[in-house]
Design an enzyme around this catalytic site. Structure first.
Site, PDB file in Angstrom:
ATOM      1  CE1 TYR A  21       9.057   5.313   3.045  1.00  0.00           C
ATOM      2  CE2 TYR A  21       7.550   7.164   2.815  1.00  0.00           C
ATOM      3  CZ  TYR A  21       7.951   6.033   3.470  1.00  0.00           C
ATOM      4  OH  TYR A  21       7.245   5.585   4.566  1.00  0.00           O
ATOM      5  N   PRO A  72       0.794  -1.230   0.000  1.00  0.00           N
ATOM      6  CG  PRO A  72      -0.143  -1.121   2.126  1.00  0.00           C
ATOM      7  CD  PRO A  72       0.522  -2.064   1.179  1.00  0.00           C
ATOM      8  CG  ASN A  73      -0.340   4.380   1.139  1.00  0.00           C
ATOM      9  OD1 ASN A  73      -1.298   4.846   0.526  1.00  0.00           O
ATOM     10  ND2 ASN A  73      -0.449   3.944   2.378  1.00  0.00           N
ATOM     11  CD  GLU A  84      10.388  -7.182   6.590  1.00  0.00           C
ATOM     12  OE1 GLU A  84      10.371  -8.292   7.152  1.00  0.00           O
ATOM     13  OE2 GLU A  84      10.233  -6.115   7.196  1.00  0.00           O
ATOM     14  CG  HIS A 100      10.949  -2.127   5.079  1.00  0.00           C
ATOM     15  ND1 HIS A 100       9.598  -2.027   4.834  1.00  0.00           N
ATOM     16  CD2 HIS A 100      11.129  -3.248   5.802  1.00  0.00           C
ATOM     17  CE1 HIS A 100       8.991  -3.040   5.410  1.00  0.00           C
ATOM     18  NE2 HIS A 100       9.892  -3.794   6.006  1.00  0.00           N
ATOM     19  CB  ILE A 101      12.477   2.699   0.430  1.00  0.00           C
ATOM     20  CG1 ILE A 101      11.956   1.902  -0.778  1.00  0.00           C
ATOM     21  CG2 ILE A 101      13.257   3.929  -0.011  1.00  0.00           C
ATOM     22  CD1 ILE A 101      10.823   2.582  -1.523  1.00  0.00           C
ATOM     23  CB  SER A 102      12.495   4.496   5.185  1.00  0.00           C
ATOM     24  OG  SER A 102      11.455   3.673   5.694  1.00  0.00           O
ATOM     25  NE  ARG A 155       6.791   4.684   9.830  1.00  0.00           N
ATOM     26  CZ  ARG A 155       5.725   4.798   9.039  1.00  0.00           C
ATOM     27  NH1 ARG A 155       5.363   3.801   8.260  1.00  0.00           N
ATOM     28  NH2 ARG A 155       5.029   5.922   9.010  1.00  0.00           N
ATOM     29  NE  ARG A 189       9.972   6.349   8.616  1.00  0.00           N
ATOM     30  CZ  ARG A 189       9.052   6.181   7.649  1.00  0.00           C
ATOM     31  NH1 ARG A 189       9.233   5.212   6.747  1.00  0.00           N
ATOM     32  NH2 ARG A 189       8.005   6.968   7.583  1.00  0.00           N
ATOM     33  NE  ARG A 205       0.192  13.020  -1.452  1.00  0.00           N
ATOM     34  CZ  ARG A 205      -0.179  13.190  -2.707  1.00  0.00           C
ATOM     35  NH1 ARG A 205       0.708  13.486  -3.605  1.00  0.00           N
ATOM     36  NH2 ARG A 205      -1.437  13.043  -3.094  1.00  0.00           N
ATOM     37  CG  HIS A 231       5.007  -1.834  10.346  1.00  0.00           C
ATOM     38  ND1 HIS A 231       6.311  -2.272  10.414  1.00  0.00           N
ATOM     39  CD2 HIS A 231       5.015  -0.830   9.410  1.00  0.00           C
ATOM     40  CE1 HIS A 231       7.069  -1.557   9.577  1.00  0.00           C
ATOM     41  NE2 HIS A 231       6.294  -0.680   8.955  1.00  0.00           N
ATOM     42  CG  ASN A 243       8.345  -1.875   0.458  1.00  0.00           C
ATOM     43  OD1 ASN A 243       7.733  -1.904   1.537  1.00  0.00           O
ATOM     44  ND2 ASN A 243       8.995  -0.802   0.045  1.00  0.00           N
ATOM     45  CG  ASP A 259      -0.949 -16.912   8.961  1.00  0.00           C
ATOM     46  OD1 ASP A 259       0.079 -17.078   9.655  1.00  0.00           O
ATOM     47  OD2 ASP A 259      -2.083 -16.758   9.464  1.00  0.00           O
ATOM     48  CB  ALA A 294       1.541   0.583   6.542  1.00  0.00           C
TER      49      ALA A 294
HETATM   50  O1  CA2 Z   1      10.433   2.142   3.904  1.00  0.00           O
HETATM   51  C1  CA2 Z   1       9.605   1.447   3.300  1.00  0.00           C
HETATM   52  O2  CA2 Z   1       9.809   0.957   2.196  1.00  0.00           O
HETATM   53  C2  CA2 Z   1       8.210   1.227   3.919  1.00  0.00           C
HETATM   54  O3  CA2 Z   1       7.825  -0.104   3.648  1.00  0.00           O
HETATM   55  C3  CA2 Z   1       7.290   2.225   3.246  1.00  0.00           C
HETATM   56  C4  CA2 Z   1       5.883   2.227   3.828  1.00  0.00           C
HETATM   57  C5  CA2 Z   1       5.919   2.353   5.349  1.00  0.00           C
HETATM   58  O4  CA2 Z   1       4.610   2.247   5.880  1.00  0.00           O
HETATM   59  C6  CA2 Z   1       6.812   1.291   5.984  1.00  0.00           C
HETATM   60  O5  CA2 Z   1       6.842   1.499   7.388  1.00  0.00           O
HETATM   61  C7  CA2 Z   1       8.232   1.408   5.431  1.00  0.00           C
HETATM   62  C8  CA2 Z   1       5.086   3.376   3.216  1.00  0.00           C
HETATM   63  C9  CA2 Z   1       4.844   3.171   1.733  1.00  0.00           C
HETATM   64  C10 CA2 Z   1       5.042   4.426   0.951  1.00  0.00           C
HETATM   65  O6  CA2 Z   1       4.193   5.437   1.417  1.00  0.00           O
HETATM   66  C11 CA2 Z   1       4.325   6.669   0.881  1.00  0.00           C
HETATM   67  C12 CA2 Z   1       3.510   7.651   1.431  1.00  0.00           C
HETATM   68  C13 CA2 Z   1       3.584   8.931   0.974  1.00  0.00           C
HETATM   69  C14 CA2 Z   1       4.472   9.253  -0.057  1.00  0.00           C
HETATM   70  C15 CA2 Z   1       5.279   8.275  -0.617  1.00  0.00           C
HETATM   71  C16 CA2 Z   1       5.204   6.971  -0.157  1.00  0.00           C
END
Ligand code: CA2
Length: 150
Positions: free
Chosen positions: A23, A10-11, A103, A105-107, A116, A112, A18, A85, A79, A92, A82
């Site tokens: 990121y 997601p996202n 697994e 993660h970019i960040s 997370r 953080r 953003r 977490h 990836n 499963d 969210a």
């Molecule tokens: O660091 C990562 O790759 C994460 O998986 C990114 C997730 C975050 O919930 C994880 O804790 C760490 C978020 C996905 C990207 O969300 C965005 C939100 C706004 C702008 C750009 C990306």
């Protein structure tokens, strides 16, 4: 030729649009192109996906397990966003499909917010990469291509 699946949760479709401070400036299309190059270097095909829906991600993991069992897939770079977490269901699905997952993660999630720091994916994964930016995808592809075993 074996395929490597890159599965984004997601996202991640918002990448580069953003929160560049967290990121980076790369878009998901940039990540796909980086992954395509990394797979080509290692002699693998790429199956690149993103979904904002948990059930779609579960179905993709099941499909990956079937393709891996048939010798057609080297593994999945996941990836889970969210859902990492929160999702016992994704844990499963990885276990149930017996699929090799890294697994990703970019960040650096451990630097953080405390929510997370826990991952439901990590105990089902063969390895975890976090905090290396989008280059982490290329490193995960190299690990799967190198035959990293569960
Ligand atoms: O660091 C990562 O790759 C994460 O998986 C990114 C997730 C975050 O919930 C994880 O804790 C760490 C978020 C996905 C990207 O969300 C965005 C939100 C706004 C702008 C750009 C990306």
């Amino acid at each position: 030729m074996q395929t490597i699946m890159i599965l984004n949760g997601p996202n991640l479709n918002l990448l580069g649009k953003r929160e560049p401070g967290i990121y980076g400036a790369h878009t998901l299309a940039d990540v796909e192109s980086l992954c395509r190059d990394a797979c080509a270097r290692h002699g693998h095909a790429l199956d690149f996906r993103q979904s904002n829906h948990e059930g779609v991600l579960i179905d993709a993991l099941h499909e990956a397990g079937t393709r891996q069992a048939a010798g057609l897939l080297a593994g999945v770079v996941f990836n889970a966003g969210a859902y990492t977490h929160t999702s016992v269901a994704l844990h499963d699905a990885i276990k149930g499909a017996s699929v090799r997952v890294i697994e990703l993660h970019i960040s650096n999630v451990h630097a953080r917010e405390p929510f997370r720091h826990h991952s439901f994916i990590a105990p089902a994964a063969i390895g975890v990469i976090a905090g290396l930016g989008v280059q982490g995808y290329a490193l995960a592809i190299a690990a799967l291509a190198g035959g990293k075993e569960a």
